[in-house]
Each structure stands twice: as C-alpha cells, then as structure tokens.
Design a protein around this motif. Structure first.
Motif, short mmCIF file in Angstrom:
data_model
loop_
_atom_site.label_atom_id
_atom_site.label_comp_id
_atom_site.label_asym_id
_atom_site.label_seq_id
_atom_site.Cartn_x
_atom_site.Cartn_y
_atom_site.Cartn_z
N ASP A 89 -10.88 -26.99 15.12
CA ASP A 89 -12.20 -27.19 15.72
C ASP A 89 -13.32 -26.78 14.77
O ASP A 89 -13.18 -25.82 14.00
N THR A 90 -14.44 -27.50 14.87
CA THR A 90 -15.62 -27.17 14.07
C THR A 90 -16.86 -26.97 14.94
O THR A 90 -17.87 -26.45 14.46
N PHE A 136 -17.75 -20.08 13.43
CA PHE A 136 -18.03 -19.56 14.77
C PHE A 136 -19.18 -18.57 14.74
O PHE A 136 -20.10 -18.64 15.57
N LEU A 155 -9.65 -15.04 15.86
CA LEU A 155 -9.59 -16.39 15.30
C LEU A 155 -8.73 -16.40 14.03
O LEU A 155 -8.09 -15.42 13.69
N THR A 160 -7.41 -24.43 15.90
CA THR A 160 -7.71 -24.04 14.53
C THR A 160 -8.47 -25.12 13.76
O THR A 160 -9.14 -24.83 12.77
N THR A 218 -11.95 -20.73 11.00
CA THR A 218 -12.89 -20.78 12.13
C THR A 218 -13.78 -19.55 12.23
O THR A 218 -14.81 -19.60 12.91
N GLY A 257 -8.39 -18.18 19.05
CA GLY A 257 -7.71 -19.41 18.66
C GLY A 257 -6.42 -19.56 19.42
O GLY A 257 -5.88 -18.60 19.97
N CYS A 315 -10.23 -21.96 21.26
CA CYS A 315 -10.45 -23.12 20.40
C CYS A 315 -9.21 -23.38 19.58
O CYS A 315 -8.38 -22.49 19.38
#
Length: 439
Positions: free
Chosen positions: A241-242, A271, A263, A239, A267, A208, A237
């Motif tokens: 993000d999906t 993930f 992460l 924090t 997430t 992350g 990514c």
C-alpha cells in the motif's frame, strides 16, 4: 547424513510441487539468482528469469560456509543489504583472527526479492547443492517462517534476522536462534512506556498484515488490555500500500493520546509523512528503531517548524545515527567506523547490527564448542553471553533468544535521546509548545 537428509527433503518437496501444479516465481532451484555484492555494488541484479547459476565452491575442510538469504531488491532492500553488510564485515574480521576453529568463513548469499517462494527455493539450494554449514536469514520474518522447518529438518545451525515473535514460538525448531529483537518481548515494555513514562491512557494502532506487523500489533494490543491502556482503533494496511489516508482519517477521528505503528520498512516513511500532512503532530510510537532510511522518506517536504520524523519514540536495543560522532557507546561507535571504512556510507538500517551480532554469537559458540558441526554449535549457543550492539546477548535461559532488555528513546531532529531524560529536562514541554498539543 546431513546432505542425504537435505536431498531427500528437496526431492520430496519438488515432487509435491509438481503434483500441485505450483509454478516457480523465478529461476529454478538449480539456477537461483545471485545477490549483488555485499559491498553495495552499483551493478543491477540480473532479472530472475535471466540469472546465472550461483557459484558453488568445492567442499573443503578449511572453509565454513554460511548461507545467507536476504531481500536485496524490492521494498526492504536497504534492510537486507545492511544486514548482509554487517554479516560480511564480521566474517572478514573473524577470518583475520583465525575463523571458526581454524576454518575460514565463506558467505554464500542470495536475493530473495521479498518472495517467500524464492526464499524457500534458495534455502533448498543451499541445503542440497551448496553444502552450507550454517544459514542466516532473513530480515523479512515471513521468509524466516517459510524456511526454518526445512532447515531444522536438515539439522543445520541457523539464525533468523527478523523480529516477529511468531517464528520462534515452535519449540521443536531447536537449531534456530535469534540475535535480533523479539517484538513480542518488547511489546509489554512499550506499553509500560506509553502508560508510565509518557503518562498516556489511550493509543491507536496501525499495523501491516505481514507476519511481524500483525503479530507485534497483537502482542501490543494484548499488553494494552492487560495494563489498562485503551486502544481507540486498530487499522491495517498491506505491505504494498502507498495510500493510507482512509486509515489515518479513522485514527485521527478516534483522538488517541498517541499512535503505535507496527509496519514494515517500505511503509514506515510514507505512513509518517502522510500522517503529518493530514495534521497529526503528536507523538508516534514505533515497534522498532526508526532507521535513517525511514527518516529520509518521512522527512520529505517537512514544514519549517519540525521534521515529520520528529517525536517518534520506541523501545529497542539500539538506534540509528546520522553520523559516527553522534554515537557515544564505544563498541557501537567502533562498529560504525568499521562499517563506514568498508562501505563508504553510514548504516542506513539497524539490520546491520543484527547481522554483526548474529556472526559474533556464532563465533562465540564455535569457541565454546571447539567444533563446527551443527549439533556442537547448537548446544554451545545456550552457553553464550556476550556484549552485543544493543547490550547483553544472553542465551542461557534456553529460549534461543539473545536480547531481553530494552531501552527507550525519543527521536527529534535526527537524533535519539534517552526518553526518560527527554521527559524530565523540559523537552516534553517544548514539544507541546511546538506542536500546540497538550499531550
């Protein structure tokens, strides 16, 4: 003097914000939103713009006030609530035994909502209005980083709950300590596990962009370079993000022996779930204990032959448990029973251990000091050596860090096994058979 310094600090910051035209993210400093009950109340927290002012008890020589700022709503709310629960559970027990040198502990807590701006605001309120004697927070290292300078300027004894190496690097923050792990210390140990225990020579990194995720990945990548482990790719990514399909595609294409994920709570589960759904069945190295909260999300829709959260390994002081009976460590089992008795549920995130350990260290410091002022507690903490939830907490090296020894585990079927034993008792061969992998 402490209150005067705090008031001057807050006034200067307010004037600075006004000059820059910076807007407040929610309630004003005088109307910070109170968090929901530490007993995990079912009532919803009031919206930030409608929150009532937090109660401020009258100053008393019989009370030792600890301000706590944690995220109780949003993506890592479970971690924040579990930390607060651990803190309150310890405070109740310490109060039953006389408190801090005869002073009863009062926990004053606030929900940061996951916002660094809100964290700064509530910490300013603690310093200026709540007359706190010490501060604990937050599980989110971004929030810790944003607040410790103000706290140290006010010379208030404090502990961070986050695991990022970054916010402990400033050696001038002498009033700040930690009773949770420093992921920067764990990273070299984790690389040793990859290379020497698992026998791997390559790893892909997914991290992350938050403070903990990025700084831990930096430390891990540096240790890989030093120890001769190839990093096949490093993906990142946010924090919020999906969808991680783009990063996962590149990770799988790089054909690593294993994958390291650094992460944050919200997430982790998604993930792992997407990684498994896109065909990766190999081992996954986590920067921390893969808590029950993460497992519940990751395991949704798992195939019949294995859980999505199976074959996740990590180096850490402690682990999460599905049931109290799964734990065979006496002091941890005792804590889990106390936690269940008070809150009616199992620990969902290991931050509960962090909160408990923090309070125990502070209590020990108060006993050593024989006094409760910040200067005495700060000096006494450097003499603390106690048994924590993850082993020995030792502050005598002057680093302001408690944990320096770590254990390695493999998660299979919801249970955490000693990694070295798992590798040697035939379980690794069984893993290869189940997954169809040769590594």
């Amino acid at each position: 003097m402490k209150k005067l310094l705090a008031l001057m600090l807050v006034l200067s910051m307010i004037l600075g914000l006004a000059a820059c035209g910076t807007g407040s993210p929610s309630a004003s400093t005088d109307e910070a939103a109170p968090a929901e009950s530490a007993a995990a109340s079912t009532e919803e927290a009031a919206p930030a713009d409608e929150a009532a002012p937090a109660d401020t008890a009258a100053s008393s020589d019989d009370v030792f006030r600890i301000g706590v700022f944690v995220q109780l709503t949003g993506g890592i709310a479970v971690a924040g609530q579990n930390a607060l629960n651990g803190i309150q559970l310890a405070a109740d027990e310490i109060n039953e035994q006389g408190g801090f040198n005869g002073q009863q502990i009062e926990i004053k807590y606030y929900d940061t909502t996951g916002s660094t701006e809100e964290a700064v605001k509530v910490v300013q309120k603690m310093l200026a209005d709540d007359n706190v004697d010490a501060i604990i927070g937050s599980v989110n290292s971004n929030e810790v980083s944003a607040c410790i300078q103000d706290i140290n300027a006010a010379k208030v004894y404090n502990f961070g709950l986050g695991t990022s190496p970054a916010w402990m690097e400033d050696q001038s923050m002498i009033y700040t300590f930690r009773a949770s792990s420093n992921n920067g210390r764990i990273a070299p140990f984790s690389v040793d596990v990859v290379k020497d225990v698992m026998g791997y020579s390559s790893v892909a990194i997914m991290n992350g962009t938050d403070d903990t995720g990025a700084s831990t990945a930096d430390a891990f990548e540096a240790a890989c370079k030093e120890k001769g482990v190839t990093v096949t790719t490093r993906q990142q990514c946010d924090t919020e993000d999906t969808d991680f399909s783009g990063q996962i595609t590149q990770i799988i294409a790089s054909d690593p022996d294993t994958i390291f994920m650094s992460l944050i709570g919200a997430t982790f589960g998604p993930f792992v779930k997407q990684l498994r759904n896109m065909g990766y069945k190999g081992t996954i190295l986590c920067k921390e204990c893969f808590s029950q909260e993460y497992q519940d999300v990751a395991n949704e829709g798992s195939p019949a032959d294995m859980r999505n959260a199976d074959y996740i390994y990590f180096a850490y002081p402690y682990v999460a448990y599905e049931s109290i009976d799964d734990c065979d460590i006496p002091n941890v089992k005792e804590f889990l029973q106390k936690y269940y008795d008070k809150y009616g549920e199992m620990v969902m995130h290991e931050s509960a251990y962090r909160g408990w350990d923090t309070m125990q260290v502070m209590w020990e410091a108060s006993k050593i000091a024989g006094a409760n002022d910040s200067e005495s507690l700060r000096e006494a903490t450097h003499k603390v050596q106690i048994e924590g939830m993850g082993g020995k907490l030792d502050y005598t090296d002057g680093s302001r860090e408690g944990y320096s020894e770590f254990k390695s585990f493999m998660l299979v079927g919801g249970k955490n096994y000693d990694l070295a034993t798992w590798m040697s008792d035939g379980s690794y061969d069984a893993y290869k058979e189940v997954t169809g992998r040769d590594r």
